[in-house]
Motif scaffolding. Sequence first.
Motif, PDB file in Angstrom:
ATOM      1  N   GLN A  22       0.423   7.436   8.187  1.00 22.81           N
ATOM      2  CA  GLN A  22      -0.906   7.610   7.601  1.00 22.81           C
ATOM      3  C   GLN A  22      -1.352   6.355   6.854  1.00 22.81           C
ATOM      4  N   VAL A  23      -0.462   5.790   6.053  1.00 22.37           N
ATOM      5  CA  VAL A  23      -0.819   4.595   5.290  1.00 22.37           C
ATOM      6  C   VAL A  23      -1.069   3.418   6.223  1.00 22.37           C
ATOM      7  N   LYS A  31       1.215   4.007  -3.161  1.00 19.19           N
ATOM      8  CA  LYS A  31       0.836   5.401  -2.988  1.00 19.19           C
ATOM      9  C   LYS A  31       2.019   6.343  -3.172  1.00 19.19           C
ATOM     10  N   ALA A  71       0.824  -1.208   0.000  1.00 15.87           N
ATOM     11  CA  ALA A  71       0.000   0.000   0.000  1.00 15.87           C
ATOM     12  C   ALA A  71       0.859   1.260   0.000  1.00 15.87           C
ATOM     13  N   TYR A  72       1.943   1.243   0.771  1.00 17.77           N
ATOM     14  CA  TYR A  72       2.812   2.424   0.870  1.00 17.77           C
ATOM     15  C   TYR A  72       3.525   2.686  -0.459  1.00 17.77           C
ATOM     16  N   GLU A 125      -4.459   3.746   7.517  1.00 16.23           N
ATOM     17  CA  GLU A 125      -5.441   3.464   6.469  1.00 16.23           C
ATOM     18  C   GLU A 125      -5.596   1.959   6.236  1.00 16.23           C
ATOM     19  N   CYS A 150       4.012   9.989   6.263  1.00 12.38           N
ATOM     20  CA  CYS A 150       3.206   9.331   5.229  1.00 12.38           C
ATOM     21  C   CYS A 150       3.030   7.848   5.542  1.00 12.38           C
TER      22      CYS A 150
END
Length: 299
Positions: free
Chosen positions: A288-289, A115, A111-112, A292, A285
């Motif tokens: 945050q990921v 993004k 995911a990281y 999420e 970041c």
Amino acid sequence: MFDDLDIFAAVVEHSSLNRASRQLNLSQPALSRKISKLEERLGVALFNRFGKRLELTEVGRLTYTYALEQRQQRSKFLEALSKFKEGEPQLVTLGASLTTLQTTLPPLVNAYMEKYPAAELKLITGKTHEIVSSVSEGRADLGIIASATQEPGLRCIPLFEDQLRLVVSEHHPLTLSPKLTMSDLSRLPMILFSKGTWYRRMTDEVFQRSGVDPDVRMEIDSFEAIVRLLPTIKAAALLPKSYLRPELLNGGGLVSLHIKELEQTQRTTCLIYPSSGGLSTAARCLVQVTEEVFLPGRE
């Protein structure tokens, strides 16, 4: 030799020269010759042959584990090469245990990097207290640990609850039992994770509490190797629920079975980072990921 190890691993995973030859697009005689030449170079027999049926020897199991490790290292190398793009990448250092690397991190890293494709993620491994120290002392920006911590100066965010589950082949006799207890594991052939890890300590503790004496066939430091070998040697394993994604179970012909006593193995996996602020953009970041991925309903 490394290509031959890949071919050998394919034979093990398909449990058949015929099926492996179709998958590899090789004739069966050519595949047999490659396996024979590999055995000649190693100076050992990798399979016991019973007509068309193949059974791994003890050194064959060791070779298969090594082949998986080489496959993983090559995959990591190729993945690292693919991440180099134009411009200077962001760097964030994340600490985690080896078992966490195999369970929690794959979906997070995917995911990281999806993004933030220009980011550079450095992973360091260690035991829980070593990861806590690394984050406290600034050697790692963030850490993911399989327990909560009250370490001063660190913020600890619970991500999910984890526990051990019994995993067997879909054809294993235990799948026919309407209700399982720990006593069903006594003298059961099992593959266990290596000693010294949290998962092995939890396994040994629950065995001791329940008075269970399993028949330990193998001890392996790789979840992937364990799940691939379970059908081959008709054994069972206790694996973390977080690792048992549906595609892993369905693709490997495996079943996760519930035993109430295993609920006692529950632990909370947490994200830790300095509470004083000062995180880099890349680290913020990643926080945050992480939220999420594991806390999607969080405001």
